[in-house]
Enzyme design. Structure first.
Site, PDB file in Angstrom:
ATOM      1  N   GLU A   1      68.261  92.913 130.815  1.00  0.00           N
ATOM      2  CA  GLU A   1      68.039  91.472 130.977  1.00  0.00           C
ATOM      3  C   GLU A   1      68.231  91.046 132.425  1.00  0.00           C
ATOM      4  OE1 GLU A   1      70.129  89.188 128.046  1.00  0.00           O
ATOM      5  OE2 GLU A   1      70.003  87.321 129.186  1.00  0.00           O
TER       6      GLU A   1
ATOM      7  N   HIS B   1      85.829  86.167 130.243  1.00  0.00           N
ATOM      8  CA  HIS B   1      84.435  86.567 130.025  1.00  0.00           C
ATOM      9  C   HIS B   1      83.812  86.724 131.413  1.00  0.00           C
ATOM     10  CE1 HIS B   1      81.182  87.035 127.176  1.00  0.00           C
ATOM     11  NE2 HIS B   1      80.398  86.245 127.893  1.00  0.00           N
TER      12      HIS B   1
ATOM     13  N   LYS C   1      65.909  79.900 125.478  1.00  0.00           N
ATOM     14  CA  LYS C   1      67.139  79.098 125.378  1.00  0.00           C
ATOM     15  C   LYS C   1      66.743  77.634 125.367  1.00  0.00           C
ATOM     16  CE  LYS C   1      70.125  82.314 127.861  1.00  0.00           C
ATOM     17  NZ  LYS C   1      70.934  82.532 129.068  1.00  0.00           N
TER      18      LYS C   1
ATOM     19  N   ASP D   1      72.951  92.793 130.624  1.00  0.00           N
ATOM     20  CA  ASP D   1      72.499  91.560 131.278  1.00  0.00           C
ATOM     21  C   ASP D   1      73.076  91.558 132.687  1.00  0.00           C
ATOM     22  OD1 ASP D   1      71.657  89.079 132.041  1.00  0.00           O
ATOM     23  OD2 ASP D   1      72.667  87.980 130.431  1.00  0.00           O
TER      24      ASP D   1
ATOM     25  N   GLU E   1      71.649  85.835 120.154  1.00  0.00           N
ATOM     26  CA  GLU E   1      73.030  86.035 120.632  1.00  0.00           C
ATOM     27  C   GLU E   1      73.807  84.732 120.437  1.00  0.00           C
ATOM     28  OE1 GLU E   1      72.585  87.063 124.798  1.00  0.00           O
ATOM     29  OE2 GLU E   1      71.959  85.033 125.293  1.00  0.00           O
TER      30      GLU E   1
ATOM     31  N   ASP F   1      65.416  86.035 131.655  1.00  0.00           N
ATOM     32  CA  ASP F   1      66.315  84.980 131.197  1.00  0.00           C
ATOM     33  C   ASP F   1      66.301  83.841 132.227  1.00  0.00           C
ATOM     34  OD1 ASP F   1      68.289  83.330 130.318  1.00  0.00           O
ATOM     35  OD2 ASP F   1      69.937  84.736 130.537  1.00  0.00           O
TER      36      ASP F   1
ATOM     37  N   LYS G   1      75.657  93.298 123.997  1.00  0.00           N
ATOM     38  CA  LYS G   1      75.085  93.055 125.318  1.00  0.00           C
ATOM     39  C   LYS G   1      76.224  93.179 126.306  1.00  0.00           C
ATOM     40  CE  LYS G   1      73.477  88.762 127.331  1.00  0.00           C
ATOM     41  NZ  LYS G   1      72.448  87.712 127.299  1.00  0.00           N
TER      42      LYS G   1
ATOM     43  N   LYS H   1      77.730  92.638 130.018  1.00  0.00           N
ATOM     44  CA  LYS H   1      77.536  91.849 131.225  1.00  0.00           C
ATOM     45  C   LYS H   1      77.878  92.722 132.426  1.00  0.00           C
ATOM     46  CE  LYS H   1      76.434  87.644 130.003  1.00  0.00           C
ATOM     47  NZ  LYS H   1      75.222  86.993 130.492  1.00  0.00           N
TER      48      LYS H   1
END
Ligand code: MUC
Ligand code: MG
Length: 383
Positions: A225, A23, A274, A199, A328, A250, A168, A170
């Protein structure tokens, strides 16, 4: 006399789990995730769970799984041991006054205290947070394999299985022009069938952001984001003013004080809320309220937690009147191992909340015994 509801043990358990694929974030490539789980147990045997998981280690934020464990064991647990678990409000003040910062660690403890309290009252945790207005939440998926073709195939698979239709991406690790090409290729491949968002995790300068966002906006990207570092709120505000495509904060949002500052600066169109990043469930609720009173959009964010942190977040997000940008909360789906006794229910592009009291989910003790990093960790007992 010590009541049966007194807190007897506070235990922080680290669990290292591989991810289903690498990831790739702008700050680190994750091949595994370390869950930081917290269990609070009362003298009467009732227990509550919380989670303080973060992403990318210290390259991402100030707290690591190991620092969470040390600070809970040494500094925060002693503030709770022997106290009556029913006095949640008083205990949260004690934690706030007893230690600065430590937002993730405090969030995990708050979650566990609320889990116990809600179980005692026989209600879902969302009842203690304002009450549910929905029983399921739309869930986006993050495409972050680092490979355009693989990301497209992954998105197609998710659409086919009706698991996600919001993606989304990255970005921020490669040169901005390479990232833009990658995103636009995915937009073209999914055109009209899915929402594509990006993001940047703070990776761009304002000038890089200006150039890249113009092209992303033209290419159909729906949400941008955290394009610039959290230290530059004025730059975020200029970008939000300049572009039609909504800009979401964020990492700029480390709790209600940040939310207040961003709202005053008109620095973002949407807030990613969050629970751990905000410093706890009630602090996250305040962030959401600041968004609401200022007419900003809301998005339910994740720190890629496992099932406990994911459901704790869902218990809060289910109480928001508006959740314009969905959530998410897919963290458990990125992990190769299921830790809960019952897996979370993802169906028809949504996460469905459990109906039971407290969090409504529990880790499987047998799995935990096998997977925990330190199988002989001592528990901290009340004296
Ligand atoms: C973040 O920055 O939003 C959320 C999804 C994901 O892949 O990483 C996280 C954190
Ligand atoms: Mg983010």
């Amino acid at each position: 006399m010590i009541p049966d509801t007194a807190i007897d043990t506070v235990e922080t358990i680290l669990v290292d789990l591989p991810t289903i694929r690498p990831h790739q974030l702008s700050v680190a490539t994750m091949r595994s995730q370390t869950l930081a789980l917290v269990r609070i147990r009362c003298r009467d045997g009732r227990e509550g769970w919380g989670e303080a998981t973060t992403i990318g280690g210290l390259q991402y934020g100030e707290e690591s799984p190991e620092s969470v464990k040390t600070n809970i064991d040494r500094h925060l647990a002693p503030l709770l041991l022997g106290e009556d678990a029913r006095g949640v409000g008083r205990l949260l003040v004690k934690l706030r006054r007893g230690a600065r910062g430590n937002r993730f660690a405090k969030c995990a403890l708050e979650t566990a205290l609320l889990d116990i309290q809600a179980q005692r009252l026989g209600v879902p945790m969302s009842d203690l947070l304002g009450g549910r207005v929905r029983d399921s939440l739309p869930v986006a998926w993050t495409l972050a394999s680092g490979d355009t073709g693989r990301d497209i195939a992954e998105a197609e698979d998710m659409l086919e299985r009706r698991r996600h239709r919001v993606f989304k991406l990255k970005i921020g690790l490669r040169a901005p022009e390479d990232d833009v090409a990658h995103v636009l290729a995915i937009c073209r491949a999914l055109d009209g069938r899915a929402s594509v968002r990006v993001d940047v995790n703070q990776a761009w300068s304002e000038m890089q952001a200006e150039r890249a966002i113009a092209r992303l906006q033209d290419g159909g990207v729906e949400l941008i984001e955290q394009p610039v570092p959290r230290e530059h709120p004025a730059a975020l505000a200029r970008l939000a003013r300049r572009f039609e495509v909504p800009i979401m904060a964020d990492e700029s949002l480390h709790g209600p004080a940040d939310a207040n500052q961003l709202a005053r600066l008109d620095a973002a169109d949407v807030f990613a809320v969050k629970i751990a990043q905000s410093g706890g469930l009630f602090a996250a609720r305040q962030v959401a309220e600041i968004a609401a009173v200022n007419g900003l959009g809301l998005y339910g964010g994740t720190m890629l937690e496992g099932g406990i942190g994911t459901i704790a977040s869902a218990q809060l997000f289910a109480t928001f009147e508006k959740l314009d940008w969905g959530s998410e909360l897919f963290g458990p789906l990125l992990l190769t191992e299921e830790l809960l006794t019952e897996p979370l229910c993802y169906r028809d592009f949504e996460l469905h909340l459990p109906s039971g009291s407290g969090l409504g989910v529990r880790p499987d003790p047998d799995k935990l015994a096998i997977l925990r990093r330190d199988r002989t960790a001592p528990r901290l007992h009340a004296v």
